[in-house]
Enzyme design. Structure first.
Site, mmCIF file in Angstrom:
data_model
loop_
_atom_site.group_PDB
_atom_site.id
_atom_site.type_symbol
_atom_site.label_atom_id
_atom_site.label_comp_id
_atom_site.label_asym_id
_atom_site.label_seq_id
_atom_site.Cartn_x
_atom_site.Cartn_y
_atom_site.Cartn_z
ATOM 1 N N ASP A 1 2.415 -4.466 8.172
ATOM 2 C CA ASP A 1 1.942 -3.313 8.201
ATOM 3 C C ASP A 1 0.987 -4.449 8.093
ATOM 4 O O ASP A 1 1.015 -5.121 7.086
ATOM 5 C CB ASP A 1 1.835 -2.315 6.654
ATOM 6 C CG ASP A 1 0.620 -2.205 5.908
ATOM 7 O OD1 ASP A 1 -0.780 -2.343 7.225
ATOM 8 O OD2 ASP A 1 0.587 -1.290 5.577
ATOM 9 N N CYS B 1 -5.033 2.071 -3.357
ATOM 10 C CA CYS B 1 -3.596 3.205 -3.486
ATOM 11 C C CYS B 1 -2.396 1.778 -3.166
ATOM 12 O O CYS B 1 -2.003 1.892 -2.077
ATOM 13 C CB CYS B 1 -4.105 3.487 -1.509
ATOM 14 S SG CYS B 1 -5.264 4.728 -1.503
ATOM 15 N N LYS C 1 -10.501 -0.943 10.490
ATOM 16 C CA LYS C 1 -10.416 -2.598 9.711
ATOM 17 C C LYS C 1 -10.755 -3.395 10.825
ATOM 18 O O LYS C 1 -10.832 -4.733 10.307
ATOM 19 C CB LYS C 1 -9.779 -2.321 8.934
ATOM 20 C CG LYS C 1 -8.697 -1.306 7.494
ATOM 21 C CD LYS C 1 -8.261 -1.608 6.782
ATOM 22 C CE LYS C 1 -7.135 -0.540 6.013
ATOM 23 N NZ LYS C 1 -8.534 -0.195 5.513
ATOM 24 N N GLN D 1 -4.636 -5.046 6.711
ATOM 25 C CA GLN D 1 -5.236 -6.401 6.472
ATOM 26 C C GLN D 1 -5.075 -7.704 7.284
ATOM 27 O O GLN D 1 -5.896 -8.391 6.689
ATOM 28 C CB GLN D 1 -4.739 -6.206 5.094
ATOM 29 C CG GLN D 1 -5.254 -4.813 4.362
ATOM 30 C CD GLN D 1 -6.475 -3.870 3.924
ATOM 31 O OE1 GLN D 1 -7.777 -4.880 4.823
ATOM 32 N NE2 GLN D 1 -7.180 -3.510 3.589
ATOM 33 N N HIS E 1 0.747 -1.119 0.290
ATOM 34 C CA HIS E 1 -0.331 0.028 0.262
ATOM 35 C C HIS E 1 0.800 1.079 -0.238
ATOM 36 O O HIS E 1 1.974 1.650 0.177
ATOM 37 C CB HIS E 1 -0.437 -0.532 1.297
ATOM 38 C CG HIS E 1 -2.005 0.837 1.293
ATOM 39 N ND1 HIS E 1 -1.195 1.981 1.603
ATOM 40 C CD2 HIS E 1 -3.009 1.192 1.155
ATOM 41 C CE1 HIS E 1 -2.829 2.986 2.571
ATOM 42 N NE2 HIS E 1 -3.643 2.321 1.472
#
Ligand code: C6P
Length: 416
Positions: free
Chosen positions: A210, A374, A236, A213, A133
């Site tokens: 990261d 993104c 999220k 997700q 991302h």
């Protein structure tokens, strides 16, 4: 197959009951029942989270760490209890390793500014993957521009899987940081981060994972992963917007300079010299996002009460079903067909532009995301401008996948 049958076939999840906790799911959009399939952009929020935030505003609203009065004490207690919940959610070794930030983006920027400025110099290398991302590319690019370090990219194959041999070949003592996502937002690939972290450590590199997700879909154990830094966003993981978490190993955080100066991050201030507060407050300057930290605590508690393994198992089966049904439609091209995937189905419908597809699907009550997500380098890799992306949560059902398929057929009819 009915939803009830699909539950019986998978896990103990009672999805019909779970859905009762999510008020936003029970509405019509353009006269059609909403099928909310845009969870990778932002998930929906259960009443448990809404109640926690309302409770703060109705009873306990006051500033934290500053007041001796009852309301401030209560607010401080709830704010800090939420940190304990997040620590449990990530299985972090120490409470001081949990820093509240605005979201994954701010967490990465904090590390790039504070750790990066002190530890990266000209000639060093930072590795990112081909499926990051923008949030896990641009802060490192900016750091490279400031320092003269070099950004290098771990390539991927046409399925959207990282090429681990190439990764091993890129690793050298010049590499000071490896920044990779746990799960790709554009492709859904679950990356083998535990193994990749161990490889990075073998050459002395620090790792930034990261988890934006991953945290909503798989069990995250930062100790087991041995991640140095791990970030995720509240919105999220079924929590509020404007709040997220940076996890960092204590020794790294202790050695880092503050990111921002202001109230609460200090121990003592004089015009001659200021000393800083201890962790985690050193990184939480100013009045924090108290209400949403409390909401985040309720959200991760909710996810843990459903069970991350239950969530992962249910969503894996739903994704399999969606993959099978959507790819059976003539003219569909899936983008992201890795062996290990979580909850994301990105696709093209013939040569219909993703924004047109997204607009037609919206008229059918189906919320998906259309665009580059993104992750423009991913689009460039596949030589496409955009995809339509359906992304699932544990409250989604096979009926919603069926509605998506009917919507796709409609798109084809209209643009045929
Ligand atoms: N992806 C999506 O639709 P923030 O905006 O800070 O909460 O999260 C940024 C971010 C970082 N990493 C990954 C892997 C992400 O997916 C995201 C956010 C959303 O895919 C909005 S662009």
């Amino acid at each position: 197959m009915s939803t009830t049958t699909s539950h019986a076939a998978t896990t103990a999840l009672d999805v019909a009951r779970i859905r009762q906790n999510f008020p936003a799911l029970h509405q019509q959009v353009h006269g059609k029942p909403l099928a909310y399939l845009d969870n990778a952009a932002s998930a929906q929020t259960p009443v448990q989270v809404i109640d926690a935030i309302r409770g703060f505003y109705e009873r306990d609203r006051a500033n934290v760490h500053r007041g001796v009065h009852e309301l401030s004490q209560r607010a401080t207690h709830s704010y800090e209890q939420a940190r304990v919940k997040v620590q449990r959610f990530l299985n972090a070794a120490q409470l001081e390793e949990i820093i509240y930030v605005r979201g994954a983006t701010e967490g990465i920027n904090l590390v790039a500014s504070s750790w990066g400025q002190a530890n990266i110099k000209a000639g060093d290398e930072i590795l990112v993957s081909a499926m990051e991302h923008h949030s896990n590319i641009v802060p490192w690019q900016m750091l490279c521009e400031r320092t003269g370090a070099k950004l290098r990219v771990i390539p991927m194959n046409q399925q959207g899987e990282l090429l681990l041999d190439e990764y091993a070949a890129l690793l050298s003592e010049r590499v000071k940081l490896v920044a990779i996502n746990h799960v790709s937002n554009a492709l859904g690939t679950i990356n083998p981060v535990k193994q990749m972290i161990a490889q990075a450590h073998a050459v002395g590199a620090v790792t930034m994972i990261d988890g934006a997700q991953a945290a909503p879909h798989v069990k995250v154990d930062v100790c087991d992963l041995d991640a140095d830094f791990y970030v995720f966003s509240g919105h999220k993981v079924y929590g509020p917007t404007g709040i997220g978490v940076l996890y960092g190993k204590r020794a790294l955080l202790e050695a880092m300079a503050p990111y921002q100066g202001g109230g609460d991050m200090i121990a003592y201030v004089s015009f001659e010299k200021t000393t800083y507060n201890e962790l985690p407050y050193k990184f939480e300057a100013g009045t924090p996002n108290i209400a949403d930290a409390i909401g985040l605590g309720a959200a991760v508690d909710y996810a843990l009460s459903v069970g991350m393994d239950n969530i992962a198992a249910y969503e894996a089966e739903l994704l399999d079903y969606a993959t099978e049904q959507v790819s059976a439609i003539d003219g569909i091209r899936l983008i992201g067909t890795a062996k290990h995937k979580a909850s994301v189905l990105s696709f093209l419908i013939g040569d219909v532009h993703a924004h047109d597809a997204g607009t037609i699907l919206d008229r059918e009550g189906i919320a998906v995301r259309a665009g580059h997500h993104c992750a423009q380098p991913v689009m460039d890799f596949f030589s496409i401008p955009a995809t339509t992306r359906a992304s699932f949560a544990f409250y989604n059902t096979r009926e919603e996948v069926d509605a998506l398929c009917r919507g796709i057929v409609k798109v084809k009819e209209l643009f045929g």
